[in-house]
Motif scaffolding. Structure first.
Motif, PDB file in Angstrom:
ATOM      1  N   UNK A 191       0.839  -1.198   0.000  1.00  0.00           N
ATOM      2  CA  UNK A 191       0.000   0.000   0.000  1.00  0.00           C
ATOM      3  C   UNK A 191       0.875   1.249   0.000  1.00  0.00           C
ATOM      4  N   UNK A 192       0.410   2.285  -0.660  1.00  0.00           N
ATOM      5  CA  UNK A 192       1.169   3.522  -0.741  1.00  0.00           C
ATOM      6  C   UNK A 192       1.466   4.044   0.667  1.00  0.00           C
ATOM      7  N   UNK A 193       2.716   4.443   0.876  1.00  0.00           N
ATOM      8  CA  UNK A 193       3.113   4.973   2.167  1.00  0.00           C
ATOM      9  C   UNK A 193       3.528   3.948   3.186  1.00  0.00           C
ATOM     10  N   UNK A 194       3.518   2.663   2.844  1.00  0.00           N
ATOM     11  CA  UNK A 194       3.919   1.640   3.806  1.00  0.00           C
ATOM     12  C   UNK A 194       5.406   1.783   4.124  1.00  0.00           C
ATOM     13  N   UNK A 195       5.852   1.309   5.292  1.00  0.00           N
ATOM     14  CA  UNK A 195       7.284   1.394   5.615  1.00  0.00           C
ATOM     15  C   UNK A 195       8.171   0.711   4.581  1.00  0.00           C
ATOM     16  N   UNK A 196       7.732  -0.422   4.033  1.00  0.00           N
ATOM     17  CA  UNK A 196       8.543  -1.120   3.038  1.00  0.00           C
ATOM     18  C   UNK A 196       8.704  -0.276   1.772  1.00  0.00           C
ATOM     19  N   UNK A 197       7.613   0.273   1.261  1.00  0.00           N
ATOM     20  CA  UNK A 197       7.664   1.090   0.055  1.00  0.00           C
ATOM     21  C   UNK A 197       8.454   2.367   0.303  1.00  0.00           C
ATOM     22  N   UNK A 198       8.261   2.984   1.473  1.00  0.00           N
ATOM     23  CA  UNK A 198       8.983   4.214   1.798  1.00  0.00           C
ATOM     24  C   UNK A 198      10.482   3.968   1.848  1.00  0.00           C
ATOM     25  N   UNK A 199      10.892   2.892   2.510  1.00  0.00           N
ATOM     26  CA  UNK A 199      12.323   2.587   2.606  1.00  0.00           C
ATOM     27  C   UNK A 199      12.909   2.241   1.247  1.00  0.00           C
ATOM     28  N   UNK A 200      12.149   1.511   0.448  1.00  0.00           N
ATOM     29  CA  UNK A 200      12.642   1.079  -0.856  1.00  0.00           C
ATOM     30  C   UNK A 200      12.969   2.262  -1.753  1.00  0.00           C
ATOM     31  N   UNK A 201      12.155   3.320  -1.688  1.00  0.00           N
ATOM     32  CA  UNK A 201      12.315   4.457  -2.590  1.00  0.00           C
ATOM     33  C   UNK A 201      13.045   5.637  -1.964  1.00  0.00           C
ATOM     34  N   UNK A 202      13.435   5.521  -0.707  1.00  0.00           N
ATOM     35  CA  UNK A 202      14.022   6.668  -0.023  1.00  0.00           C
ATOM     36  C   UNK A 202      15.364   7.079  -0.609  1.00  0.00           C
ATOM     37  N   UNK A 203      16.071   6.141  -1.220  1.00  0.00           N
ATOM     38  CA  UNK A 203      17.364   6.457  -1.824  1.00  0.00           C
ATOM     39  C   UNK A 203      17.298   6.637  -3.321  1.00  0.00           C
ATOM     40  N   UNK A 204      16.101   6.827  -3.855  1.00  0.00           N
ATOM     41  CA  UNK A 204      15.927   6.910  -5.305  1.00  0.00           C
ATOM     42  C   UNK A 204      15.334   5.623  -5.845  1.00  0.00           C
ATOM     43  N   UNK A 205      14.841   5.693  -7.069  1.00  0.00           N
ATOM     44  CA  UNK A 205      14.115   4.569  -7.665  1.00  0.00           C
ATOM     45  C   UNK A 205      15.012   3.475  -8.214  1.00  0.00           C
TER      46      UNK A 205
END
Length: 284
Positions: A191-205
């Protein structure tokens, strides 16, 4: 996400016996890459699906001369769907480690230095998790990357709103626990905004040294909004973002059908081998 309710396909994760229902052309462990196709291709399915989502693409790639490999990943009996034998319901970082172990086995068996990965839905997030956090790519030394090309179909790369479910979950928090209990941890983690998605994209795509091809369908109602799948290229990476309907206006593929779409198959084969030529609508 995929949410294709398909039954299990034999044994599941790395460490189990060889899955009994590998797609045609896949998991031929004596296969050796050729000069024309020097990298094996690893196919990753989506949520509540299994390796048989590649029953169409796998034999096509094998006929093209690739060494093709698939696995069932992410089985977790703590959810209702997981207890029923569905794959890709478990924790995404754990699934990424399973994929990493499988890629290691493929490299050891084939003697190749790198693989190419084709991933549907959650498989794209799992692949990117493997690249960023589980040793699949080396940001300081891209020549040591275990993956050269990543092709994603309807991947939940920046999370999905699930056509409004994510917003509803914010307003009614117990829905998250209910969804996890039924569909598994991976469904909530996408889901958008989940900790996993946030961490995955925090350093760029992207990761340096990787070529990305990202496919979306305007008819996707599961990975939503569909354009959230698209990636932005960071240093040392290339990205091609594509709408399936821009290549074949008549292609009606929704989220689940992307794995079997002839147009998506055309994109995959073209991304793996730029010299590939066919009708985008038929793949022939």
């Amino acid at each position: 996400m995929t949410f294709a309710v398909a039954g299990p396909a034999g044994a599941g994760s790395v460490g189990d016996s060889e899955p009994a229902e590998a797609p045609p052309g896949a998991n031929i462990w004596e296969c050796k890459p050729t000069g024309d196709h020097p990298r094996p291709v690893v196919l990753l399915h989506g949520t509540m699906s299994n390796q048989n989502s590649w029953d169409g693409l796998s034999p096509e790639l094998a006929a093209d001369g690739y060494c093709v490999f698939t696995l069932n990943y992410g089985q977790d009996p703590t959810s209702m769907m997981g207890a029923m034998g569905m794959y890709a319901t478990g924790d995404i970082p754990t699934s990424a480690r399973q994929v990493g172990a499988f890629v290691g086995r493929v490299l050891a068996s084939t003697g190749a230095d790198q693989v190419d990965v084709v991933a549907h839905s959650q498989g794209g997030v799992v692949a990117r998790q493997f690249l960023r956090f589980e040793g699949g790519a080396n940001a300081e030394h891209p020549s040591q990357n275990k993956v050269r090309t990543l092709i994603t179909l309807g991947a939940t790369n920046h999370g999905t709103t699930m056509s409004g479910m994510a917003e509803l979950a914010k307003r009614i928090p117990p829905i998250v626990g209910l969804a996890e209990g039924v569909a598994g941890k991976a469904s909530v983690q996408q889901l958008v905004g989940s900790p996993v998605i946030t961490a995955l994209n925090s350093g760029g795509d992207t990761m340096p040294g990787i070529d990305y091809t990202v496919v979306a369908s305007r008819n996707d109602s599961i990975s939503t909004p569909p354009e959230a799948t698209f990636l932005a290229a960071g240093p040392g990476a290339t990205v091609e973002n594509l709408w399936i309907q821009d290549l074949c206006a008549a292609d009606p593929s929704d989220h689940i059908a992307l794995a079997t779409s002839p147009t998506a198959g055309y994109v995959v084969r073209k991304a793996l081998d730029p010299s590939f030529s066919a009708d985008p609508c038929s793949g022939k």
